[in-house]
Write a protein that holds these residues in place. Sequence first.
Motif, PDB file in Angstrom:
ATOM      1  N   VAL A  67       0.891  -1.361  -0.269  1.00  0.00           N
ATOM      2  CA  VAL A  67      -0.426  -0.153   0.183  1.00  0.00           C
ATOM      3  C   VAL A  67       0.875   1.552   0.148  1.00  0.00           C
ATOM      4  O   VAL A  67       0.797   2.351  -0.163  1.00  0.00           O
ATOM      5  CB  VAL A  67      -0.997   0.326   0.861  1.00  0.00           C
ATOM      6  CG1 VAL A  67      -1.882  -0.962   1.187  1.00  0.00           C
ATOM      7  CG2 VAL A  67      -0.292   0.477   2.693  1.00  0.00           C
ATOM      8  N   VAL A  68       2.034   0.696   0.560  1.00  0.00           N
ATOM      9  CA  VAL A  68       2.965   2.239   1.138  1.00  0.00           C
ATOM     10  C   VAL A  68       3.272   2.708  -1.309  1.00  0.00           C
ATOM     11  O   VAL A  68       3.586   4.786  -1.048  1.00  0.00           O
ATOM     12  CB  VAL A  68       4.399   2.036   0.987  1.00  0.00           C
ATOM     13  CG1 VAL A  68       4.378   1.802   2.014  1.00  0.00           C
ATOM     14  CG2 VAL A  68       5.335   1.342   0.368  1.00  0.00           C
ATOM     15  N   PHE A  69       3.165   1.784  -1.763  1.00  0.00           N
ATOM     16  CA  PHE A  69       3.555   2.147  -3.496  1.00  0.00           C
ATOM     17  C   PHE A  69       2.119   3.308  -3.997  1.00  0.00           C
ATOM     18  O   PHE A  69       2.100   3.718  -5.241  1.00  0.00           O
ATOM     19  CB  PHE A  69       3.485   1.576  -3.830  1.00  0.00           C
ATOM     20  CG  PHE A  69       5.369   0.402  -3.448  1.00  0.00           C
ATOM     21  CD1 PHE A  69       6.265   1.319  -3.968  1.00  0.00           C
ATOM     22  CD2 PHE A  69       4.749  -0.632  -3.039  1.00  0.00           C
ATOM     23  CE1 PHE A  69       7.423   0.545  -3.614  1.00  0.00           C
ATOM     24  CE2 PHE A  69       6.279  -1.363  -3.015  1.00  0.00           C
ATOM     25  CZ  PHE A  69       6.975  -0.418  -3.515  1.00  0.00           C
ATOM     26  N   LEU A  70       1.595   2.762  -3.306  1.00  0.00           N
ATOM     27  CA  LEU A  70      -0.398   3.708  -4.210  1.00  0.00           C
ATOM     28  C   LEU A  70      -0.246   5.246  -4.087  1.00  0.00           C
ATOM     29  O   LEU A  70      -0.554   5.826  -4.366  1.00  0.00           O
ATOM     30  CB  LEU A  70      -1.560   3.192  -3.439  1.00  0.00           C
ATOM     31  CG  LEU A  70      -1.463   1.986  -3.255  1.00  0.00           C
ATOM     32  CD1 LEU A  70      -3.032   1.433  -2.149  1.00  0.00           C
ATOM     33  CD2 LEU A  70      -2.291   1.806  -4.666  1.00  0.00           C
ATOM     34  N   GLN A  71       0.469   6.052  -3.206  1.00  0.00           N
ATOM     35  CA  GLN A  71       0.841   6.948  -3.206  1.00  0.00           C
ATOM     36  C   GLN A  71       1.141   7.790  -4.773  1.00  0.00           C
ATOM     37  O   GLN A  71       0.740   9.011  -5.887  1.00  0.00           O
ATOM     38  CB  GLN A  71       1.109   8.123  -2.150  1.00  0.00           C
ATOM     39  CG  GLN A  71       0.878   9.529  -2.011  1.00  0.00           C
ATOM     40  CD  GLN A  71      -0.444  10.318  -2.374  1.00  0.00           C
ATOM     41  OE1 GLN A  71      -0.919   9.658  -1.213  1.00  0.00           O
ATOM     42  NE2 GLN A  71      -0.680  11.620  -2.829  1.00  0.00           N
ATOM     43  N   ARG A  72       2.029   7.197  -4.750  1.00  0.00           N
ATOM     44  CA  ARG A  72       3.227   7.454  -6.085  1.00  0.00           C
ATOM     45  C   ARG A  72       2.332   7.122  -7.413  1.00  0.00           C
ATOM     46  O   ARG A  72       1.955   8.018  -8.296  1.00  0.00           O
ATOM     47  CB  ARG A  72       4.434   7.289  -6.169  1.00  0.00           C
ATOM     48  CG  ARG A  72       5.335   7.606  -7.239  1.00  0.00           C
ATOM     49  CD  ARG A  72       6.594   7.186  -6.745  1.00  0.00           C
ATOM     50  NE  ARG A  72       7.444   6.943  -5.851  1.00  0.00           N
ATOM     51  CZ  ARG A  72       8.548   6.360  -6.088  1.00  0.00           C
ATOM     52  NH1 ARG A  72       9.850   6.375  -6.518  1.00  0.00           N
ATOM     53  NH2 ARG A  72       8.465   5.548  -4.772  1.00  0.00           N
ATOM     54  N   PHE A  73       1.890   5.751  -7.449  1.00  0.00           N
ATOM     55  CA  PHE A  73       1.458   5.040  -8.880  1.00  0.00           C
ATOM     56  C   PHE A  73       0.293   5.702  -8.933  1.00  0.00           C
ATOM     57  O   PHE A  73       0.534   6.293 -10.267  1.00  0.00           O
ATOM     58  CB  PHE A  73       1.172   3.698  -8.055  1.00  0.00           C
ATOM     59  CG  PHE A  73      -0.138   3.259  -9.100  1.00  0.00           C
ATOM     60  CD1 PHE A  73       0.730   2.085  -9.731  1.00  0.00           C
ATOM     61  CD2 PHE A  73      -1.134   3.142  -8.680  1.00  0.00           C
ATOM     62  CE1 PHE A  73       0.001   1.013 -10.924  1.00  0.00           C
ATOM     63  CE2 PHE A  73      -2.308   2.289 -10.350  1.00  0.00           C
ATOM     64  CZ  PHE A  73      -1.151   1.766 -10.866  1.00  0.00           C
ATOM     65  N   LEU A  74      -0.742   5.987  -8.366  1.00  0.00           N
ATOM     66  CA  LEU A  74      -2.372   6.987  -8.445  1.00  0.00           C
ATOM     67  C   LEU A  74      -1.701   8.566  -8.702  1.00  0.00           C
ATOM     68  O   LEU A  74      -2.350   9.045 -10.021  1.00  0.00           O
ATOM     69  CB  LEU A  74      -2.827   6.725  -6.634  1.00  0.00           C
ATOM     70  CG  LEU A  74      -3.680   5.809  -7.083  1.00  0.00           C
ATOM     71  CD1 LEU A  74      -4.233   6.105  -5.315  1.00  0.00           C
ATOM     72  CD2 LEU A  74      -5.108   5.085  -7.623  1.00  0.00           C
ATOM     73  N   ALA A  75      -1.013   8.898  -8.017  1.00  0.00           N
ATOM     74  CA  ALA A  75      -1.039  10.656  -8.859  1.00  0.00           C
ATOM     75  C   ALA A  75       0.113  10.505 -10.152  1.00  0.00           C
ATOM     76  O   ALA A  75      -0.118  11.340 -10.475  1.00  0.00           O
ATOM     77  CB  ALA A  75       0.555  11.083  -7.933  1.00  0.00           C
ATOM     78  N   THR A  76       0.827   9.381 -10.140  1.00  0.00           N
ATOM     79  CA  THR A  76       1.278   9.146 -11.563  1.00  0.00           C
ATOM     80  C   THR A  76       0.230   8.983 -12.835  1.00  0.00           C
ATOM     81  O   THR A  76       0.867   9.757 -14.053  1.00  0.00           O
ATOM     82  CB  THR A  76       3.047   8.728 -11.913  1.00  0.00           C
ATOM     83  OG1 THR A  76       2.574   6.759 -11.497  1.00  0.00           O
ATOM     84  CG2 THR A  76       3.649   9.390 -11.108  1.00  0.00           C
ATOM     85  N   ALA A  77      -0.245   8.193 -12.142  1.00  0.00           N
ATOM     86  CA  ALA A  77      -1.571   7.387 -13.430  1.00  0.00           C
ATOM     87  C   ALA A  77      -2.376   8.856 -13.871  1.00  0.00           C
ATOM     88  O   ALA A  77      -2.773   8.588 -15.004  1.00  0.00           O
ATOM     89  CB  ALA A  77      -2.236   6.692 -12.573  1.00  0.00           C
TER      90      ALA A  77
END
Length: 377
Positions: A145-155
């Motif tokens: 879940v720690v990767f979600l912030q960066r993943f969603l922001a770049t998406a």
Amino acid sequence: MQTDHRKTRIKGLFSKYRVLLIFGLCLFILGYFWQASKGSWLKRKISILCDTQRNKIDPFHGLLGIKVSRNKTNVLHGLPEIALPRMVYSKPHIFKPPRTDVLTMTPWLAPIIWDGTFNLEILNEQFRQRNTTIGLTVFAIKKYVVFLQRFLATAETYFMVGHRVKYYIFTDRPEAIPNMNVKEGREIVPLRVQNYPRWQEISMRRMEMLSYYSQQRFIHEVDFLVCVDADMQFSNEVGVEILSEVFGTIHPGFYAAERQAFTYERRSTSEAYIPLDEGDFYYCGCFFGGTVAEVHKLTKKCHEAIMADKSKSLEAIWHEESHLNKYFVYHKPTKILSPEYLWDNGLGSPQFLKKKRFLTVPKNHAAIRNKRNSNLK
């Protein structure tokens, strides 16, 4: 007297047999109309059967999100009209291909997508007129879940710009999903799923979950599915050029390798087994997709193969990725994404790579998978 006697006799016979006469007359009338209508009835039946068979093998079903009606009278009327507006762009030239340094077409005529081989403006307009909705699935189990912030922001910056998107986040910790605003027409959809002690089991169970939700939910909500990993980030535009009935992505570590060097499953006892003389490309397990129906078929087949191996106490060498590669050997993808769509900066920047669209995020695998108190790198 004789005439009267004859009349009386006829009346008696009619009275005696009138029920039979009426019944016979009714049979005659029914038989006449049945005979007259029999030909058209059979024609209707044959027509219905033919229409059903045609719809079953309809070559356009699923292409670019077109939904073909199963009603005979609406098959043609239900098709959307796609009329492009006036556009100004460079004319394509027969003797001037946009790329000559890389393979752009497979032997089964599936395009390989590279920068310069498509016009995104034209494609965007086509998919907008079809009101296409794309589902982006990602698994964020345990510490992922720690990767979600960066993943969603770049998406939000680079993925399917200008189109409707549903972010389907499979997680055992819905409360840990970042609370962020997304653009109009986009939605974050948490899907609570079971956790498993071993990361290998979590990885392989993805095929089961994708298969189940494709049948139960996704088919009613989106036209295409794009299935990726959470520990990634978008770094350049990834748009509708990737969409097709079913697509896979060339693994960045094997784009120039011979098939004997591919890390396919080589044990013949496994359902993922691929002989040394078979295979086209090595596909990564963290970026694939297609129409919901095709993704359902792919994930269902892979899950069944994983369970068959499990019953023999086997695990394929690279888990669900091995089964995905086996599937693509015998069910060729209709489009292939080049290494632009999945790259690791640790591999450098080769000249053929004009853009890096989707990148792996550097991390400490042991920390994220096993050790509770380790820091991510």
